[in-house]
Scaffold this motif. Structure first.
Motif, short mmCIF file in Angstrom:
data_model
loop_
_atom_site.label_atom_id
_atom_site.label_comp_id
_atom_site.label_asym_id
_atom_site.label_seq_id
_atom_site.Cartn_x
_atom_site.Cartn_y
_atom_site.Cartn_z
N LEU A 285 -10.30 28.82 7.80
CA LEU A 285 -10.47 30.25 8.02
C LEU A 285 -11.18 30.94 6.85
N TRP A 286 -10.85 30.57 5.62
CA TRP A 286 -11.47 31.22 4.47
C TRP A 286 -12.98 30.96 4.44
N LYS A 287 -13.38 29.77 4.87
CA LYS A 287 -14.81 29.46 4.93
C LYS A 287 -15.51 30.29 6.02
N VAL A 288 -14.82 30.44 7.13
CA VAL A 288 -15.36 31.23 8.23
C VAL A 288 -15.52 32.69 7.80
N ILE A 289 -14.53 33.20 7.08
CA ILE A 289 -14.60 34.59 6.60
C ILE A 289 -15.77 34.77 5.65
N ALA B 21 -21.58 36.85 13.40
CA ALA B 21 -20.60 36.95 12.32
C ALA B 21 -19.18 37.02 12.87
N TRP B 22 -18.98 37.73 13.96
CA TRP B 22 -17.64 37.95 14.49
C TRP B 22 -17.16 36.84 15.42
N TYR B 23 -18.08 36.20 16.16
CA TYR B 23 -17.63 35.32 17.23
C TYR B 23 -18.09 33.87 17.16
N ILE C 186 -23.28 36.58 6.92
CA ILE C 186 -24.08 36.94 8.10
C ILE C 186 -24.09 38.45 8.28
N ALA C 187 -22.94 39.07 8.06
CA ALA C 187 -22.83 40.52 8.23
C ALA C 187 -23.72 41.28 7.25
N PHE C 188 -23.99 40.70 6.10
CA PHE C 188 -24.90 41.33 5.14
C PHE C 188 -26.24 41.63 5.80
N PHE C 189 -26.75 40.68 6.58
CA PHE C 189 -28.04 40.87 7.24
C PHE C 189 -27.94 41.91 8.36
N GLU C 190 -26.76 41.98 8.97
CA GLU C 190 -26.53 43.02 9.97
C GLU C 190 -26.66 44.39 9.32
#
Length: 113
Positions: A34-38, A22-24, A44-48
């Motif tokens: 950038l907005w798509k990446v965010i 998610a971060w890298y 992805i972070a939801f699953f984290e």
């Protein structure tokens, strides 16, 4: 039971895989807006979080909060080291490993009784 001590670190390990992506992962795809990446990173972070929150909840039965945090930091560095090498193609240098070793030593101190 052994799984009570083992399951939290395993969940933390897998949660760190998701969070590292998610971060890298977007650093390899700088052509994407950038907005798509965010948005993708949040997804992805939801699953984290699905792994991290239960890991900390279950882990708090056998580990202190500082121990869980120290464990999480060491796992984060191990996951990141592999990710940096295999996904980003940026192997760590001696000073990176030395710095990570100091963080690991600090985490070890947290586990001393």
């Amino acid at each position: 039971m052994p799984y009570e001590r083992l399951l939290p670190p395993v969940l933390l390990l897998f949660s760190n895989v998701f969070m590292t992506f998610a971060w890298y992962a977007h650093l390899k795809h700088k052509d994407i807006a950038l907005w798509k990446v965010i948005l993708a990173s949040w997804g992805i972070a939801f699953f984290e979080y699905l792994l991290m929150v239960p890991a900390n909840r279950m882990g708090s039965a056998v580990y202190s909060a500082p121990q869980l945090k120290g464990m999480q930091e060491v796992l984060t560095l191990l996951v990141f080291a592999g990710f940096s090498y295999w996904y980003l193609g940026q192997p760590l240098k001696w000073n990176h490993w030395a710095g990570f070793a100091m963080i690991a030593a600090a985490a070890w101190l947290i586990f001393l009784e």
